[in-house]
Design a protein around this motif. Structure first.
Motif, PDB file in Angstrom:
ATOM      1  N   SER A  86      -3.554   5.813  14.515  1.00  0.00           N
ATOM      2  CA  SER A  86      -3.916   4.423  14.250  1.00  0.00           C
ATOM      3  C   SER A  86      -2.770   3.734  13.516  1.00  0.00           C
ATOM      4  CB  SER A  86      -5.204   4.366  13.424  1.00  0.00           C
ATOM      5  OG  SER A  86      -5.661   3.031  13.338  1.00  0.00           O
ATOM      6  N   LEU A  87      -2.977   2.504  13.121  1.00  0.00           N
ATOM      7  CA  LEU A  87      -1.975   1.784  12.330  1.00  0.00           C
ATOM      8  C   LEU A  87      -2.474   1.635  10.893  1.00  0.00           C
ATOM      9  CD1 LEU A  87      -0.903  -1.162  14.701  1.00  0.00           C
ATOM     10  CD2 LEU A  87       0.264   1.013  14.318  1.00  0.00           C
ATOM     11  N   PHE A  88      -1.601   1.923   9.939  1.00  0.00           N
ATOM     12  CA  PHE A  88      -1.883   1.646   8.527  1.00  0.00           C
ATOM     13  C   PHE A  88      -1.001   0.468   8.103  1.00  0.00           C
ATOM     14  CE2 PHE A  88      -3.304   6.001   6.567  1.00  0.00           C
ATOM     15  CZ  PHE A  88      -4.372   6.029   7.436  1.00  0.00           C
ATOM     16  N   THR A  89      -1.510  -0.360   7.230  1.00  0.00           N
ATOM     17  CA  THR A  89      -0.703  -1.446   6.671  1.00  0.00           C
ATOM     18  C   THR A  89       0.121  -0.914   5.506  1.00  0.00           C
ATOM     19  OG1 THR A  89      -2.437  -3.019   7.251  1.00  0.00           O
ATOM     20  CG2 THR A  89      -0.775  -3.768   5.671  1.00  0.00           C
ATOM     21  N   LEU A  90       1.428  -1.060   5.609  1.00  0.00           N
ATOM     22  CA  LEU A  90       2.303  -0.683   4.498  1.00  0.00           C
ATOM     23  C   LEU A  90       2.454  -1.841   3.522  1.00  0.00           C
ATOM     24  CD1 LEU A  90       5.294   1.046   6.343  1.00  0.00           C
ATOM     25  CD2 LEU A  90       3.425   2.154   5.100  1.00  0.00           C
ATOM     26  N   GLU A  91       2.533  -3.041   4.093  1.00  0.00           N
ATOM     27  CA  GLU A  91       2.892  -4.194   3.281  1.00  0.00           C
ATOM     28  C   GLU A  91       2.347  -5.442   3.975  1.00  0.00           C
ATOM     29  OE1 GLU A  91       6.973  -3.729   2.255  1.00  0.00           O
ATOM     30  OE2 GLU A  91       7.068  -5.561   1.094  1.00  0.00           O
ATOM     31  N   ALA A  92       1.829  -6.367   3.187  1.00  0.00           N
ATOM     32  CA  ALA A  92       1.309  -7.605   3.759  1.00  0.00           C
ATOM     33  C   ALA A  92       1.645  -8.768   2.845  1.00  0.00           C
ATOM     34  CB  ALA A  92      -0.210  -7.520   3.938  1.00  0.00           C
ATOM     35  N   HIS A  93       1.954  -9.888   3.461  1.00  0.00           N
ATOM     36  CA  HIS A  93       2.284 -11.094   2.717  1.00  0.00           C
ATOM     37  C   HIS A  93       1.419 -12.212   3.296  1.00  0.00           C
ATOM     38  CE1 HIS A  93       5.860 -13.009   0.419  1.00  0.00           C
ATOM     39  NE2 HIS A  93       4.765 -13.685   0.219  1.00  0.00           N
ATOM     40  N   ILE A  94       0.692 -12.907   2.443  1.00  0.00           N
ATOM     41  CA  ILE A  94      -0.183 -13.972   2.932  1.00  0.00           C
ATOM     42  C   ILE A  94       0.121 -15.279   2.219  1.00  0.00           C
ATOM     43  CG2 ILE A  94      -2.570 -14.749   3.193  1.00  0.00           C
ATOM     44  CD1 ILE A  94      -3.501 -11.979   3.396  1.00  0.00           C
ATOM     45  N   ASN A  95       0.194 -16.352   2.995  1.00  0.00           N
ATOM     46  CA  ASN A  95       0.324 -17.702   2.444  1.00  0.00           C
ATOM     47  C   ASN A  95      -0.925 -18.499   2.806  1.00  0.00           C
ATOM     48  OD1 ASN A  95       3.356 -16.894   2.908  1.00  0.00           O
ATOM     49  ND2 ASN A  95       3.339 -18.547   1.405  1.00  0.00           N
ATOM     50  N   TYR A 127       0.870  -1.173   0.000  1.00  0.00           N
ATOM     51  CA  TYR A 127       0.000   0.000   0.000  1.00  0.00           C
ATOM     52  C   TYR A 127       0.906   1.222   0.000  1.00  0.00           C
ATOM     53  CZ  TYR A 127      -3.360  -3.502   1.626  1.00  0.00           C
ATOM     54  OH  TYR A 127      -4.138  -4.618   1.750  1.00  0.00           O
ATOM     55  N   LEU A 128       0.929   1.951  -1.091  1.00  0.00           N
ATOM     56  CA  LEU A 128       1.930   3.004  -1.256  1.00  0.00           C
ATOM     57  C   LEU A 128       1.374   4.399  -1.036  1.00  0.00           C
ATOM     58  CD1 LEU A 128       3.389   1.319  -4.418  1.00  0.00           C
ATOM     59  CD2 LEU A 128       4.442   1.331  -2.168  1.00  0.00           C
ATOM     60  N   HIS A 129       0.178   4.651  -1.525  1.00  0.00           N
ATOM     61  CA  HIS A 129      -0.416   5.981  -1.377  1.00  0.00           C
ATOM     62  C   HIS A 129      -1.890   5.830  -1.029  1.00  0.00           C
ATOM     63  CE1 HIS A 129       3.049   8.164  -2.840  1.00  0.00           C
ATOM     64  NE2 HIS A 129       3.183   7.245  -3.783  1.00  0.00           N
ATOM     65  N   GLU A 130      -2.367   6.769  -0.249  1.00  0.00           N
ATOM     66  CA  GLU A 130      -3.778   6.783   0.093  1.00  0.00           C
ATOM     67  C   GLU A 130      -4.603   7.031  -1.176  1.00  0.00           C
ATOM     68  OE1 GLU A 130      -6.425   8.821   3.624  1.00  0.00           O
ATOM     69  OE2 GLU A 130      -4.997  10.072   2.545  1.00  0.00           O
ATOM     70  N   VAL A 131      -5.717   6.320  -1.287  1.00  0.00           N
ATOM     71  CA  VAL A 131      -6.637   6.533  -2.408  1.00  0.00           C
ATOM     72  C   VAL A 131      -8.000   6.844  -1.798  1.00  0.00           C
ATOM     73  CG1 VAL A 131      -7.659   5.542  -4.493  1.00  0.00           C
ATOM     74  CG2 VAL A 131      -5.361   4.851  -3.786  1.00  0.00           C
ATOM     75  N   LYS A 132      -8.490   8.045  -2.050  1.00  0.00           N
ATOM     76  CA  LYS A 132      -9.773   8.463  -1.478  1.00  0.00           C
ATOM     77  C   LYS A 132     -10.919   7.707  -2.147  1.00  0.00           C
ATOM     78  CE  LYS A 132      -8.230  12.235   0.881  1.00  0.00           C
ATOM     79  NZ  LYS A 132      -8.055  12.176   2.334  1.00  0.00           N
ATOM     80  N   LEU A 133     -11.944   7.460  -1.378  1.00  0.00           N
ATOM     81  CA  LEU A 133     -13.143   6.818  -1.901  1.00  0.00           C
ATOM     82  C   LEU A 133     -13.663   7.615  -3.096  1.00  0.00           C
ATOM     83  CD1 LEU A 133     -14.834   4.343  -0.882  1.00  0.00           C
ATOM     84  CD2 LEU A 133     -16.423   6.007   0.077  1.00  0.00           C
ATOM     85  N   ARG A 166      10.009  -8.793  -2.857  1.00  0.00           N
ATOM     86  CA  ARG A 166      10.372  -7.931  -1.730  1.00  0.00           C
ATOM     87  C   ARG A 166      10.408  -8.714  -0.430  1.00  0.00           C
ATOM     88  NH1 ARG A 166       9.875  -2.406  -1.805  1.00  0.00           N
ATOM     89  NH2 ARG A 166       9.070  -2.444   0.313  1.00  0.00           N
ATOM     90  N   VAL A 167      11.412  -8.464   0.358  1.00  0.00           N
ATOM     91  CA  VAL A 167      11.499  -9.038   1.699  1.00  0.00           C
ATOM     92  C   VAL A 167      11.252  -7.913   2.701  1.00  0.00           C
ATOM     93  CG1 VAL A 167      13.048 -10.076   3.398  1.00  0.00           C
ATOM     94  CG2 VAL A 167      13.045 -10.886   1.026  1.00  0.00           C
ATOM     95  N   MET A 168      10.280  -8.141   3.593  1.00  0.00           N
ATOM     96  CA  MET A 168       9.923  -7.119   4.570  1.00  0.00           C
ATOM     97  C   MET A 168      10.925  -7.097   5.713  1.00  0.00           C
ATOM     98  SD  MET A 168       5.931  -7.300   5.532  1.00  0.00           S
ATOM     99  CE  MET A 168       5.415  -8.468   4.276  1.00  0.00           C
ATOM    100  N   GLY A 169      11.174  -5.929   6.247  1.00  0.00           N
ATOM    101  CA  GLY A 169      12.024  -5.868   7.422  1.00  0.00           C
ATOM    102  C   GLY A 169      12.188  -4.426   7.868  1.00  0.00           C
ATOM    103  N   LEU A 170      12.484  -4.236   9.131  1.00  0.00           N
ATOM    104  CA  LEU A 170      12.614  -2.878   9.663  1.00  0.00           C
ATOM    105  C   LEU A 170      13.884  -2.206   9.158  1.00  0.00           C
ATOM    106  CD1 LEU A 170      11.342  -3.574  13.250  1.00  0.00           C
ATOM    107  CD2 LEU A 170      10.261  -2.107  11.548  1.00  0.00           C
ATOM    108  N   ASN A 171      14.817  -2.992   8.623  1.00  0.00           N
ATOM    109  CA  ASN A 171      16.028  -2.387   8.082  1.00  0.00           C
ATOM    110  C   ASN A 171      15.900  -2.030   6.608  1.00  0.00           C
ATOM    111  OD1 ASN A 171      17.422  -2.556  10.506  1.00  0.00           O
ATOM    112  ND2 ASN A 171      17.913  -4.706  10.126  1.00  0.00           N
ATOM    113  N   SER A 172      14.827  -2.548   5.981  1.00  0.00           N
ATOM    114  CA  SER A 172      14.626  -2.200   4.575  1.00  0.00           C
ATOM    115  C   SER A 172      14.013  -0.807   4.502  1.00  0.00           C
ATOM    116  CB  SER A 172      13.709  -3.210   3.915  1.00  0.00           C
ATOM    117  OG  SER A 172      12.453  -3.219   4.563  1.00  0.00           O
ATOM    118  N   LYS A 173      14.126  -0.194   3.353  1.00  0.00           N
ATOM    119  CA  LYS A 173      13.563   1.154   3.179  1.00  0.00           C
ATOM    120  C   LYS A 173      12.062   1.120   3.353  1.00  0.00           C
ATOM    121  CE  LYS A 173      16.529   2.885  -0.371  1.00  0.00           C
ATOM    122  NZ  LYS A 173      16.482   3.418  -1.724  1.00  0.00           N
ATOM    123  N   PRO A 174      11.477   2.064   4.080  1.00  0.00           N
ATOM    124  CA  PRO A 174      10.031   2.087   4.247  1.00  0.00           C
ATOM    125  C   PRO A 174       9.333   2.427   2.936  1.00  0.00           C
ATOM    126  CG  PRO A 174      11.001   4.018   5.291  1.00  0.00           C
ATOM    127  CD  PRO A 174      12.139   3.182   4.784  1.00  0.00           C
TER     128      PRO A 174
END
Lengths: 131, 131
Positions: B28-37, A38-44, A123-131
């Motif tokens: 609140s919390l927004f989801t930046l990224e999600a991975h589901i198996n 989810y990269l950018h907010e999209v308004k309804l 993509r591999v998720m992680g707190l050290n990767s770029k947000p």
């Protein structure tokens, strides 16, 4: 994300797996794995479009990429990479794609040479990767 | 997957971000990224439970892992790795966790030492990877 489900439905209709095909063959696609950014907010109410690319396929599996864009713009608002499995619902068990589906898939791959690179894949998720 | 959203809601309630907290702070919390198996079929009506682990956090981000299990069993039926961002909804813009949230997060991390390893994390999708 529901809009990416619609995009997968639209893709299925182009590879011999629309609702009628599925009813006749008893086969469908199951999602094995999905990755969403989810990269950018999209308004309804925002008008959007989805670009779908086939990243690869084998005899039973389909690796796809959807990106969401505002109408008239190319910037990626959200992206999803998915691994789909062709399944005989009677099992359910994995099933080979029909020859027709394989041909249609290959036709789409041949047509998509000019598409922009799929950015949000592998993509591999992680707190050290770029947000 | 809706059940993992509920699990995230349950986690939020334990880190100072329940509905009342969110209304008061505007955060609140927004989801930046999600991975589901999706690993095994789960029939409608099956009783299930979700194990949630905190994989890490920093001042604004929370890296979590949910696994879905049948009641009474440990086998993983589905798993989701997620990167969540703490957001001031008034922007919306990213916001630092409160000190209370940080303390509560650290408390949960300290409690979860005995949890089984999160198996479905840092996965890269591809047709050459094991299905």
């Amino acid at each position: 994300m529901l809009i990416f489900s619609y995009a997968t439905d639209a893709l299925m209709a182009r590879i011999g797996l629309d609702a009628d095909d599925r009813e006749q063959s008893g086969n469908s696609l199951f999602t094995l794995e999905a990755h969403i950014n989810y990269l950018h907010e999209v308004k309804l109410g925002t008008e959007v479009w989805v670009q779908t690319q086939i990243l690869g396929f084998d005899r039973k599996r389909l690796h796809v990429y959807h990106s969401l864009h505002r109408a008239g713009f190319d910037e990626v608002l959200a992206a999803s990479e998915q691994m789909l499995l062709h399944v005989d619902l009677a099992g359910p068990r994995s099933a080979l794609f029909s020859e027709r589906s394989i041909e249609l898939l290959q036709g789409l791959v041949d047509e998509q040479q000019d598409l922009p690179l799929a950015d949000f894949v592998a993509r591999v998720m992680g707190l050290n990767s770029k947000p």
